[in-house]
Design a protein around this motif. Structure first.
Motif, PDB file in Angstrom:
ATOM      1  N   ILE A 271      -3.693  80.650  88.745  1.00  0.00           N
ATOM      2  CA  ILE A 271      -4.096  79.882  90.118  1.00  0.00           C
ATOM      3  C   ILE A 271      -3.386  78.682  90.067  1.00  0.00           C
ATOM      4  CG2 ILE A 271      -5.925  78.690  90.963  1.00  0.00           C
ATOM      5  CD1 ILE A 271      -7.999  80.870  89.825  1.00  0.00           C
ATOM      6  N   ALA A 272      -3.165  78.001  88.838  1.00  0.00           N
ATOM      7  CA  ALA A 272      -2.141  76.646  88.750  1.00  0.00           C
ATOM      8  C   ALA A 272      -0.841  76.965  89.155  1.00  0.00           C
ATOM      9  CB  ALA A 272      -2.402  76.230  87.194  1.00  0.00           C
ATOM     10  N   GLU A 273      -0.256  77.863  88.893  1.00  0.00           N
ATOM     11  CA  GLU A 273       1.129  78.299  89.227  1.00  0.00           C
ATOM     12  C   GLU A 273       1.275  78.392  90.852  1.00  0.00           C
ATOM     13  OE1 GLU A 273       2.277  81.807  87.371  1.00  0.00           O
ATOM     14  OE2 GLU A 273       2.425  80.772  85.293  1.00  0.00           O
ATOM     15  N   VAL A 274       0.187  79.021  91.384  1.00  0.00           N
ATOM     16  CA  VAL A 274       0.242  79.381  92.921  1.00  0.00           C
ATOM     17  C   VAL A 274      -0.520  78.061  93.787  1.00  0.00           C
ATOM     18  CG1 VAL A 274      -0.541  80.914  94.865  1.00  0.00           C
ATOM     19  CG2 VAL A 274       0.209  81.797  92.784  1.00  0.00           C
ATOM     20  N   PHE A 275      -1.514  77.623  93.296  1.00  0.00           N
ATOM     21  CA  PHE A 275      -2.296  76.563  93.819  1.00  0.00           C
ATOM     22  C   PHE A 275      -1.988  75.346  93.437  1.00  0.00           C
ATOM     23  CE2 PHE A 275      -6.047  74.275  94.749  1.00  0.00           C
ATOM     24  CZ  PHE A 275      -6.402  74.419  96.282  1.00  0.00           C
ATOM     25  N   THR A 276      -0.786  74.601  93.736  1.00  0.00           N
ATOM     26  CA  THR A 276      -0.122  73.542  93.129  1.00  0.00           C
ATOM     27  C   THR A 276      -0.843  72.259  93.660  1.00  0.00           C
ATOM     28  OG1 THR A 276       1.685  73.494  94.696  1.00  0.00           O
ATOM     29  CG2 THR A 276       2.010  74.953  92.444  1.00  0.00           C
ATOM     30  N   ASP A 277      -0.084  71.133  93.243  1.00  0.00           N
ATOM     31  CA  ASP A 277      -0.493  69.840  93.815  1.00  0.00           C
ATOM     32  C   ASP A 277       0.025  69.870  95.248  1.00  0.00           C
ATOM     33  OD1 ASP A 277      -1.313  69.096  91.320  1.00  0.00           O
ATOM     34  OD2 ASP A 277       0.461  67.856  90.810  1.00  0.00           O
ATOM     35  N   ARG A 278       0.896  70.601  95.997  1.00  0.00           N
ATOM     36  CA  ARG A 278       1.505  70.516  97.128  1.00  0.00           C
ATOM     37  C   ARG A 278       0.319  71.140  98.167  1.00  0.00           C
ATOM     38  NH1 ARG A 278       6.094  74.528  99.119  1.00  0.00           N
ATOM     39  NH2 ARG A 278       4.564  75.910  98.438  1.00  0.00           N
ATOM     40  N   GLU A 279      -0.314  72.359  97.409  1.00  0.00           N
ATOM     41  CA  GLU A 279      -1.272  72.835  98.203  1.00  0.00           C
ATOM     42  C   GLU A 279      -2.560  72.013  98.412  1.00  0.00           C
ATOM     43  OE1 GLU A 279       1.425  75.813  98.043  1.00  0.00           O
ATOM     44  OE2 GLU A 279       0.495  74.903  96.301  1.00  0.00           O
ATOM     45  N   ILE A 280      -2.857  71.402  97.288  1.00  0.00           N
ATOM     46  CA  ILE A 280      -4.039  70.269  97.432  1.00  0.00           C
ATOM     47  C   ILE A 280      -3.759  69.101  98.269  1.00  0.00           C
ATOM     48  CG2 ILE A 280      -5.271  68.768  95.989  1.00  0.00           C
ATOM     49  CD1 ILE A 280      -4.792  70.394  93.558  1.00  0.00           C
ATOM     50  N   HIS A 281      -2.571  68.545  98.217  1.00  0.00           N
ATOM     51  CA  HIS A 281      -2.159  67.590  99.242  1.00  0.00           C
ATOM     52  C   HIS A 281      -2.280  68.028 100.683  1.00  0.00           C
ATOM     53  CE1 HIS A 281       0.368  65.244  95.887  1.00  0.00           C
ATOM     54  NE2 HIS A 281      -1.104  65.268  95.649  1.00  0.00           N
ATOM     55  N   TRP A 282      -1.712  69.166 100.904  1.00  0.00           N
ATOM     56  CA  TRP A 282      -1.808  69.698 102.367  1.00  0.00           C
ATOM     57  C   TRP A 282      -3.214  70.078 102.775  1.00  0.00           C
ATOM     58  CZ3 TRP A 282       1.337  70.457 106.065  1.00  0.00           C
ATOM     59  CH2 TRP A 282       2.627  70.430 105.817  1.00  0.00           C
TER      60      TRP A 282
END
Length: 422
Positions: free
Chosen positions: A169-180
């Motif tokens: 999950i950490a590899e796919v759901f990165t900081d970029r996805e959280i920021h988006w």
């Protein structure tokens, strides 16, 4: 394409089922509109209602409580009747194709990460509860939201916690996805504030917080984890009183109008209507019905006269209220009674009293007694007047700009032009 869909459904059956329900309901709404040969808003509202959604604009339907089409008192009558399950179904409905596609893509992306790490029945229960919980605050504020975005934000919140313990999950759901995701959450507030879109921000925030809380419980592996899980499950019991309050909104004047329509006791009806007027003075029908109910208890109708005048002061464009006031005025037989009634006009309307006297036709000699007087008991001509087609404001000696209401505010919870919140 079909192979990809089959593969997705077999690997993520719960997520696929949620998407399928939303798509199926959307198609059903479009089929309804096609069958009724209309793409208008009224048929869209009608389809949502008949397919289980909570609808505030029930006056566009053949609802037994709505006899008047032009100046109705609307509300989520089905919720008030105890049909709480409509809240959940509203989550699977969508306002348009773009709304549906965006939510389905979000559910699909987030779901393919969550579903493999949870038992199917727990994951399904999480999605159902998240959908229901996220929509509850919208109904407290008289917003009528549709869509799975609240559930999507709950999944988003949970993934923020799951990525701390799951490497995939950490590899796919990165900081970029959280920021988006957080950026979209804030952008929705901006779009709503600017009036560009009517977005269910309360559902988004509530779903997000619920997902965070669920994520904390799921990833907790301390010695207190059993206690945390028990407390989390027990917290769901609060949904019972929360749902009860949504179905019994004691703070909403229209709810008391609804209760008044369901009681045969005239005294109780008056009590409900008085409460309704106090809470929702901008609802002209409530004031008019209170005046009519009071009339049936009076030998000389001063109470009903005062009530309808105060209602007209708040709702200047309600011409049926003007007609009802004229009928009540006809029941003042003596000059002393008429003098007291005119004094009430002066007291209530102040500097506008002369214009209102003209509008109410208080000076006409023939306005003494009439067969159109409202009956004391049963449904008389005056009550039927409340459901006749709305007529335009009277002209003549009046200055309409002085005695009519300001333009309708579509954003007001008392407005008859409320729309669907996405």
């Amino acid at each position: 394409m079909l192979h990809s869909i089959r593969s997705f459904c077999s690997r993520f059956p719960v997520t696929a089922a949620f998407i399928a329900i939303a798509v199926g309901l959307f198609i059903a709404v479009q089929v309804y509109r096609i069958n009724h040969n209309s793409a208008g808003q009224s048929d869209f509202d009608d389809a949502l209602w008949k397919l289980g959604a909570v609808q505030p604009l029930v006056f566009v339907h053949d609802h037994p409580l709505i006899e008047e089409k032009d100046y109705p008192t609307g509300g989520p009558f089905d919720l008030w009747a105890g049909e709480w399950w409509r809240i959940l179904i509203s989550g699977f409905h969508h306002g348009d194709l773009l709304h549906l596609v965006m939510n389905c893509l979000a559910i699909g992306f987030l779901g393919h990460l969550i579903e493999p790490v949870m038992r199917n029945w727990i994951y399904a229960l999480f999605l159902i509860v998240a959908t229901f919980v996220s929509l509850l605050p919208e109904y407290y504020w008289e917003h009528y939201a549709v869509g799975l975005s609240g559930a999507a934000f709950a999944m988003f919140g949970m993934l923020i916690l799951l990525r701390k313990t799951d490497e995939h999950i950490a590899e796919v759901f990165t900081d970029r996805e959280i920021h988006w995701g957080l950026g979209w959450l804030l952008l929705c507030f901006v779009l709503t504030y600017l009036g560009i879109l009517n977005i269910a921000n309360a559902a988004h925030v509530t779903g997000f917080l619920y997902g965070l809380l669920a994520g904390v419980v799921v990833v907790n592996h301390s010695r207190w984890k059993s206690l945390f899980r028990f407390a989390f499950v027990a917290l769901h019991l609060a949904l019972i009183p929360a749902t009860w309050l949504v179905c019994h909104p004691y703070w909403n004047g229209k709810y008391y109008w609804y209760l008044a329509r369901h009681t045969e006791d005239l005294g109780q009806r008056i009590t409900y209507l008085q409460k309704g007027v106090d809470l929702s003075p901008g609802e002209p029908k409530i004031g008019a019905e209170l005046a009519l109910s009071l009339y049936r208890t009076e030998s000389v109708p001063f109470g009903s006269w005062e009530t309808i005048l105060k209602s007209l002061k708040r709702n200047r464009s309600y011409e049926k209220g003007v007609e009802l006031a004229r009928l009540i005025w006809k029941q003042f037989h003596s000059e002393d009674q008429k003098a007291q009634a005119r004094a009430m006009v002066d007291e209530i309307f102040g500097d506008e009293s002369e214009a209102w006297s003209d509008r109410l036709q208080l000076a006409q000699v023939e306005m003494v007694q009439t067969d159109l007087a409202p009956e004391r008991g049963g449904k008389g001509p005056a009550e039927e007047l409340l459901f006749l087609k709305e007529q335009g404001p009277q002209t003549g000696t009046l200055k309409p700009q002085d005695l009519t209401a300001p333009p309708v505010d579509p954003g007001s919870p008392q407005s008859a032009v409320e729309g669907v919140t996405l």
